[in-house]
Enzyme design. Structure first.
Site, PDB file in Angstrom:
ATOM      1  N   TYR A   1      26.348 -43.373   0.467  1.00 47.38           N
ATOM      2  CA  TYR A   1      27.303 -42.776  -0.259  1.00 47.38           C
ATOM      3  C   TYR A   1      28.708 -43.137   0.431  1.00 47.38           C
ATOM      4  O   TYR A   1      29.118 -42.589   1.517  1.00 47.38           O
ATOM      5  CB  TYR A   1      26.959 -41.375  -0.299  1.00 47.38           C
ATOM      6  CG  TYR A   1      25.576 -40.953  -1.146  1.00 47.38           C
ATOM      7  CD1 TYR A   1      25.152 -41.644  -1.829  1.00 47.38           C
ATOM      8  CD2 TYR A   1      24.980 -39.755  -0.675  1.00 47.38           C
ATOM      9  CE1 TYR A   1      23.893 -41.662  -2.345  1.00 47.38           C
ATOM     10  CE2 TYR A   1      23.708 -39.483  -1.279  1.00 47.38           C
ATOM     11  CZ  TYR A   1      23.048 -40.332  -2.101  1.00 47.38           C
ATOM     12  OH  TYR A   1      21.950 -39.888  -2.743  1.00 47.38           O
TER      13      TYR A   1
ATOM     14  N   HIS B   1      15.407 -44.313   1.630  1.00 49.39           N
ATOM     15  CA  HIS B   1      16.039 -44.555   0.283  1.00 49.39           C
ATOM     16  C   HIS B   1      15.314 -45.181  -0.594  1.00 49.39           C
ATOM     17  O   HIS B   1      15.260 -44.522  -1.902  1.00 49.39           O
ATOM     18  CB  HIS B   1      17.608 -45.045   0.387  1.00 49.39           C
ATOM     19  CG  HIS B   1      18.527 -44.300  -0.473  1.00 49.39           C
ATOM     20  ND1 HIS B   1      19.779 -44.071  -0.045  1.00 49.39           N
ATOM     21  CD2 HIS B   1      18.597 -44.019  -1.689  1.00 49.39           C
ATOM     22  CE1 HIS B   1      20.499 -43.620  -1.012  1.00 49.39           C
ATOM     23  NE2 HIS B   1      19.616 -43.408  -1.804  1.00 49.39           N
TER      24      HIS B   1
HETATM   25  N1  LIG Z   1      17.430 -40.662  -3.607  1.00 47.23           N
HETATM   26  C1  LIG Z   1      18.069 -41.467  -4.569  1.00 47.23           C
HETATM   27  O1  LIG Z   1      17.740 -42.720  -4.830  1.00 47.23           O
HETATM   28  C2  LIG Z   1      19.062 -40.600  -5.368  1.00 47.23           C
HETATM   29  C3  LIG Z   1      19.674 -41.141  -6.499  1.00 47.23           C
HETATM   30  C4  LIG Z   1      20.650 -40.474  -7.059  1.00 47.23           C
HETATM   31  C5  LIG Z   1      20.887 -39.026  -6.644  1.00 47.23           C
HETATM   32  N2  LIG Z   1      20.401 -38.801  -5.727  1.00 47.23           N
HETATM   33  C6  LIG Z   1      20.927 -37.321  -4.935  1.00 47.23           C
HETATM   34  O2  LIG Z   1      20.974 -36.295  -6.213  1.00 47.23           O
HETATM   35  C7  LIG Z   1      22.091 -35.730  -6.248  1.00 47.23           C
HETATM   36  C8  LIG Z   1      22.107 -35.224  -7.841  1.00 47.23           C
HETATM   37  O3  LIG Z   1      22.002 -36.433  -8.600  1.00 47.23           O
HETATM   38  P1  LIG Z   1      23.274 -36.794  -9.581  1.00 47.23           P
HETATM   39  O4  LIG Z   1      24.597 -36.886  -8.772  1.00 47.23           O
HETATM   40  O5  LIG Z   1      22.778 -38.207  -9.824  1.00 47.23           O
HETATM   41  O6  LIG Z   1      23.392 -36.141 -10.734  1.00 47.23           O
HETATM   42  P2  LIG Z   1      23.154 -34.644 -11.437  1.00 47.23           P
HETATM   43  O7  LIG Z   1      23.030 -33.640 -10.160  1.00 47.23           O
HETATM   44  O8  LIG Z   1      21.870 -34.654 -12.236  1.00 47.23           O
HETATM   45  O9  LIG Z   1      24.190 -34.502 -12.131  1.00 47.23           O
HETATM   46  C9  LIG Z   1      25.698 -34.552 -11.812  1.00 47.23           C
HETATM   47  C10 LIG Z   1      26.593 -34.363 -12.803  1.00 47.23           C
HETATM   48  O10 LIG Z   1      26.311 -33.214 -13.575  1.00 47.23           O
HETATM   49  C11 LIG Z   1      27.666 -32.551 -13.846  1.00 47.23           C
HETATM   50  N3  LIG Z   1      27.309 -31.003 -13.641  1.00 47.23           N
HETATM   51  C12 LIG Z   1      26.819 -30.286 -12.640  1.00 47.23           C
HETATM   52  N4  LIG Z   1      26.630 -28.996 -13.127  1.00 47.23           N
HETATM   53  C13 LIG Z   1      26.624 -28.850 -14.299  1.00 47.23           C
HETATM   54  C14 LIG Z   1      26.001 -27.873 -15.263  1.00 47.23           C
HETATM   55  N5  LIG Z   1      25.819 -26.839 -14.777  1.00 47.23           N
HETATM   56  N6  LIG Z   1      26.053 -28.361 -16.486  1.00 47.23           N
HETATM   57  C15 LIG Z   1      26.458 -29.449 -16.815  1.00 47.23           C
HETATM   58  N7  LIG Z   1      26.948 -30.558 -16.162  1.00 47.23           N
HETATM   59  C16 LIG Z   1      26.977 -30.086 -14.822  1.00 47.23           C
HETATM   60  C17 LIG Z   1      28.586 -32.762 -12.628  1.00 47.23           C
HETATM   61  O11 LIG Z   1      29.710 -32.841 -13.295  1.00 47.23           O
HETATM   62  P3  LIG Z   1      31.038 -31.655 -12.365  1.00 47.23           P
HETATM   63  O12 LIG Z   1      30.922 -32.204 -11.170  1.00 47.23           O
HETATM   64  O13 LIG Z   1      32.039 -31.963 -13.209  1.00 47.23           O
HETATM   65  O14 LIG Z   1      30.230 -30.298 -12.585  1.00 47.23           O
HETATM   66  C18 LIG Z   1      28.011 -34.362 -12.371  1.00 47.23           C
HETATM   67  O15 LIG Z   1      28.865 -35.071 -13.452  1.00 47.23           O
HETATM   68  C19 LIG Z   1      22.924 -36.728  -5.774  1.00 47.23           C
HETATM   69  O16 LIG Z   1      24.166 -36.280  -5.519  1.00 47.23           O
HETATM   70  C20 LIG Z   1      22.291 -37.308  -4.542  1.00 47.23           C
HETATM   71  O17 LIG Z   1      22.419 -36.514  -3.495  1.00 47.23           O
HETATM   72  C21 LIG Z   1      19.509 -39.529  -5.041  1.00 47.23           C
END
Ligand SMILES: NC(=O)c1ccc[n+]([C@@H]2O[C@H](COP(=O)([O-])OP(=O)(O)OC[C@H]3O[C@@H](n4cnc5c(N)ncnc54)[C@H](OP(=O)(O)O)[C@@H]3O)[C@@H](O)[C@H]2O)c1
Length: 398
Positions: A120, A179
């Site tokens: 990241y 990862h």
């Molecule tokens: N291991 C891997 O390969 C991998 C891959 C992907 C992700 N990850 C991890 O998982 C974490 C989360 O996944 P992600 O960032 O992909 O997506 P996510 O958490 O599913 O979605 C984040 C998005 O949802 C919005 N959001 C937040 N709260 C909300 C709510 N209550 N209602 C509607 N929308 C909302 C956020 O906007 P706002 O900020 O405007 O609220 C942001 O645009 C990552 O940050 C990372 O740490 C790991």
């Protein structure tokens, strides 16, 4: 343009460097007409976070939601971890200033588990996270910090951990995850390179063997990300495997519940952590919105409540203070709600697309059920899979 970790937000066709990627599937969903459905727009971020306690819907409809108790989970190391974590990823979507403020808001809201990775923003997110942890008044022992090993460090995972600990100014992590289940040849000057040459002389079982040797006072638990059942089976049956992964981190939300994989984890005492629990903000399905309206919460809170109730550890990411606090104030869902949410995966939808990163469908054609698929020997696969893509970083003054 790419966001992060393989998510395709728009077509690559206009990007000169990415001509090979025109065939990559774009994952998008149709935004419903909320007014027509008689529903509230879940993306109105000016609304204060709704909780079971302050929901006006509870009062007007006579329906009273029950706050959800988020219990700690016990890992196979006997350590406990919070039943929900904050996701710090999301390359290109937040500035570092925003992230620092969001991390502090999250700590104040009660988040104690944080999921990060050196990938990241090339370690910048780890540095900001470490600063927030160290600036907070919460003792280190109360946090559960996860970071990861990028495939270019597949041969030297301990080196990756050393860099992460330096980035975060911490003595140890609570969990270190591989990862992706592939090894990549390191690229000079680009430590977290995307999709370059696969390392044909190495495989994930060998990386795991190296991870097993990392001192427990540096990485208290180890685990893997983005493994299918087939790969978990291969890992567990390897002659060099002596430690069962404590955690499996995979994508999980109502449209991708990955039930067979979750069952496999339960049978093998592996704790599932689910990334993209809000389908990266696309939890706008009318079914979810109706359940949200019934409970007087937003659609994201429905998805996160569902994730906690089914025993996974969701990792929602938000930089919006109202949402951050709402995302850890959840409600009990009843059987009817859960049955309705169950129907959403009839056509599974995957958001994070590894083909965009590694030029290969690591999830075997995006199938939600892996029990019947056969393992394809990707370990031996050598390819100059694709041109390395430009990565877009958010630049903040921090
Ligand atoms: N291991 C891997 O390969 C991998 C891959 C992907 C992700 N990850 C991890 O998982 C974490 C989360 O996944 P992600 O960032 O992909 O997506 P996510 O958490 O599913 O979605 C984040 C998005 O949802 C919005 N959001 C937040 N709260 C909300 C709510 N209550 N209602 C509607 N929308 C909302 C956020 O906007 P706002 O900020 O405007 O609220 C942001 O645009 C990552 O940050 C990372 O740490 C790991």
């Amino acid at each position: 343009m790419e966001s992060f970790d393989g998510t395709i937000t728009t077509s690559y066709a206009s990007d000169d460097d990415d001509d090979d990627l025109e065939s990559v599937t774009t994952y998008s969903s149709t935004v419903p007409d909320y007014a027509e459905l008689g529903l509230v727009d879940p993306f109105d971020v000016n609304e204060p976070a709704m909780t079971a306690a302050n929901s006006s819907k509870n009062d007007s409809s006579g329906f009273q939601s029950t706050p959800l108790l988020i219990e700690d989970r016990i890992l196979n190391t006997n350590a406990t971890c919070p039943g929900i974590g904050y996701g710090t990823g999301g390359e290109g979507r937040s500035t570092l200033d925003e992230l620092y403020r969001a991390f502090m808001v999250a700590i104040n809201a009660g988040f104690r588990s944080f999921d990060s990775a050196p990938f990241y923003q090339d370690g910048a997110v780890e540095r900001i996270l470490g600063r927030a942890i160290n600036d907070s008044s919460v003792p280190r022992s109360e946090f559960f910090i996860t970071t990861k090993v990028w495939p270019t460090f597949a041969r030297v995972p301990e080196e990756s951990l050393k860099l992460s600990l330096k980035n975060m100014n911490l003595d140890y992590v609570d969990c270190l995850l591989l990862h992706w289940p592939i090894p990549l040849v390191p690229v000079e000057g680009d430590p977290y390179a995307l999709g370059d040459t696969w390392d044909s002389g190495w495989d994930f079982k060998m990386t795991w063997n190296e991870m097993q040797k990392i001192p427990k006072d540096k990485a208290r638990a180890i685990g893997v990300c983005n493994f299918t059942i087939n790969r978990l089976r291969l890992l567990l049956s390897s002659s060099t495997t002596t430690i069962v992964p404590a955690v499996l981190q995979v994508e999980g939300h109502p449209e991708l519940p990955q039930k067979p994989l979750m069952r496999f984890c339960k049978e093998h005492n592996i704790q599932p952590f689910c990334f993209s629990p809000l389908a990266q903000g696309q939890v706008m399905n009318p079914t979810i919105l109706r359940i949200a309206r019934k409970h007087g919460i937003d659609s994201g809170q429905v998805a996160i409540s569902w994730a906690v109730i089914r025993g996974t550890v969701p990792l929602p990411k938000s930089v919006n203070p109202n949402r951050i606090s709402g995302n850890i104030n959840l409600v009990e869902l009843d059987e009817d709600d859960l049955a309705q949410l169950d129907t959403l995966s009839e056509v599974p939808r995957r958001i994070v697309n590894p083909r965009a990163l590694f030029g290969h469908d690591i999830f075997e054609n995006n199938a939600d059920s892996y029990e019947t698929t056969t393992y394809k020997s990707e370990d031996a696969h050598v390819s100059r899979a694709m041109p390395r893509k430009r990565r877009q970083f958010a630049v903040g003054s921090t």
